[in-house]
Design a protein around this motif. Structure first.
Motif, PDB file in Angstrom:
ATOM      1  N   PHE A 283       0.800  -1.067  -0.076  1.00 30.99           N
ATOM      2  CA  PHE A 283      -0.042   0.029  -0.048  1.00 30.99           C
ATOM      3  C   PHE A 283       1.041   1.184  -0.092  1.00 30.99           C
ATOM      4  CE2 PHE A 283      -2.120   3.261   2.550  1.00 30.99           C
ATOM      5  CZ  PHE A 283      -3.277   3.512   1.819  1.00 30.99           C
TER       6      PHE A 283
ATOM      7  N   GLN B  43       2.914   1.340  -3.366  1.00 32.31           N
ATOM      8  CA  GLN B  43       1.926   1.878  -4.450  1.00 32.31           C
ATOM      9  C   GLN B  43       1.399   3.209  -4.519  1.00 32.31           C
ATOM     10  OE1 GLN B  43      -2.309   0.272  -3.983  1.00 32.31           O
ATOM     11  NE2 GLN B  43      -1.933  -0.946  -6.253  1.00 32.31           N
ATOM     12  N   GLN B  44       1.238   3.765  -3.232  1.00 25.78           N
ATOM     13  CA  GLN B  44       0.789   5.272  -3.228  1.00 25.78           C
ATOM     14  C   GLN B  44       1.968   6.257  -3.308  1.00 25.78           C
ATOM     15  OE1 GLN B  44      -2.384   6.143  -2.795  1.00 25.78           O
ATOM     16  NE2 GLN B  44      -2.977   4.193  -2.847  1.00 25.78           N
TER      17      GLN B  44
ATOM     18  N   GLU C  17      -3.466  16.377  -1.458  1.00 25.39           N
ATOM     19  CA  GLU C  17      -4.116  15.527  -2.509  1.00 25.39           C
ATOM     20  C   GLU C  17      -3.321  15.552  -3.658  1.00 25.39           C
ATOM     21  OE1 GLU C  17      -6.729  19.324  -4.409  1.00 25.39           O
ATOM     22  OE2 GLU C  17      -8.033  17.775  -3.212  1.00 25.39           O
TER      23      GLU C  17
ATOM     24  N   GLN D  87       0.915  12.056  -2.605  1.00 22.12           N
ATOM     25  CA  GLN D  87       2.084  10.901  -3.207  1.00 22.12           C
ATOM     26  C   GLN D  87       3.228  11.169  -2.410  1.00 22.12           C
ATOM     27  OE1 GLN D  87       1.651  11.345  -7.274  1.00 22.12           O
ATOM     28  NE2 GLN D  87       0.106   9.679  -7.339  1.00 22.12           N
TER      29      GLN D  87
ATOM     30  N   PHE E 143       3.198   9.908   1.113  1.00 27.58           N
ATOM     31  CA  PHE E 143       3.427   8.435   1.185  1.00 27.58           C
ATOM     32  C   PHE E 143       4.960   8.074   0.698  1.00 27.58           C
ATOM     33  CE2 PHE E 143      -1.167   8.283   1.059  1.00 27.58           C
ATOM     34  CZ  PHE E 143      -1.434   7.272   1.663  1.00 27.58           C
TER      35      PHE E 143
END
Length: 287
Positions: free
Chosen positions: A30, A33-34, A251, A256, A259
């Motif tokens: 996760f 991926q982000q 956002e 990203q 993350f």
């Protein structure tokens, strides 16, 4: 019937282990991926080595070097403050403390480990920050305040593991040292501590991991300023502070990048765990 119960028990334990492994894998997938897609828009070099963090700017910038440096400074200082004190307490508990005195001290250390990080942060605001303000000037909110709070928080980790390691040293080494004319302190410093070095090193690495991942306490006392801190008395923002500060409104590429920051922290923790495993394995081979 007994055989069935044993098989059932093994299956339950295996399932529990598989759940743990699956959880780690899902978290890893996760996060990556982000986070990985941000490098299609921001170069790795700019992300890691730029000090400009302007996610809402025009054009936006996503450099986290300031946060990496603040995290390094806070972690290094916390270990510098905590390690000598923790080792002294561990030696005292393992070699000198007896009876009620030892019981009270161990209970206090356990209580220290169980205090929520928000309480440490409030203690820092009420005590540490004013003390730094009175001594050094400024607002008192600084990376130094964060480092002192973290040093207090990682004490139980280093103390407990170091004490166990010191106690595990074979008494024959102590007796042999004393028999050759060494004093109690010479035996501890030249025989016991070197023999327990792998466990002590492991405790320091685990304390380092706790220090790197802490968020709430350092957020309250560190100043949370997205600037490059040149001294410990400056305000700053660590990697974890940056994630928790921006996550509520981030956002797109901004999200990203947060993350991706989490990816960096995750990799650091994995490396620290790998070091612990290697140290433990090397210690067993020496034994």
């Amino acid at each position: 019937m007994r055989s069935f119960k044993e098989r059932s028990g093994r299956i339950i334990l295996l399932l529990a282990a598989l759940v743990s492994i699956a959880t780690v894998l899902l978290i890893t997938i996760f996060i990556f991926q982000q986070g990985v897609p941000v490098f299609g828009k921001v170069s790795v070099l700019d992300f890691l080595f730029s000090t400009k963090w302007l996610p809402t700017g025009n054009p936006p910038a996503y450099g986290i070097l300031s946060f990496v440096w603040a995290s390094f400074m806070v972690t290094a200082l916390s270990l510098l403050f905590a390690t000598p004190v923790a080792l002294a307490v561990a030696v005292y508990l393992a070699e000198f403390a007896k009876g009620r005195r030892a019981s009270i001290l161990r209970s206090s250390i356990e209580l220290l480990a169980g205090i929520p990080s928000i309480i440490y942060g409030l203690f820092g605001i009420a005590v540490i920050v004013p003390a730094i303000r009175n001594i050094f000037g400024g607002t008192g909110y600084s990376l130094l305040a964060a480092a002192i709070i973290l040093a207090i928080m990682i004490l139980p980790t280093i103390i407990n593991i170091s004490e166990v390691s010191i106690r595990a040293v074979n008494d024959e080494l102590r007796y042999a040292s004393v028999a050759m004319g060494a004093t109690k302190w010479e035996t501890i410093s030249r025989v016991v501590l070197p023999a327990a070095k792998s466990g002590i090193f492991t405790s320091i690495i685990l304390g380092l991991g706790r220090s790197v991942g802490e968020t709430t306490a350092v957020l309250l006392v560190g100043g949370n300023a997205a600037i490059f801190a040149r001294t410990p008395l400056d305000m700053g923002r660590t990697l974890t502070m940056n994630i928790i500060t921006d996550m509520s409104y981030a956002e797109g590429t901004h999200l990203q990048s947060l993350f991706a920051t989490a990816m960096l922290l995750f990799i650091v923790i994995l490396v620290l765990n790998y070091i612990v495993v290697r140290v433990a394995r090397h210690s067993r081979m020496e034994d």
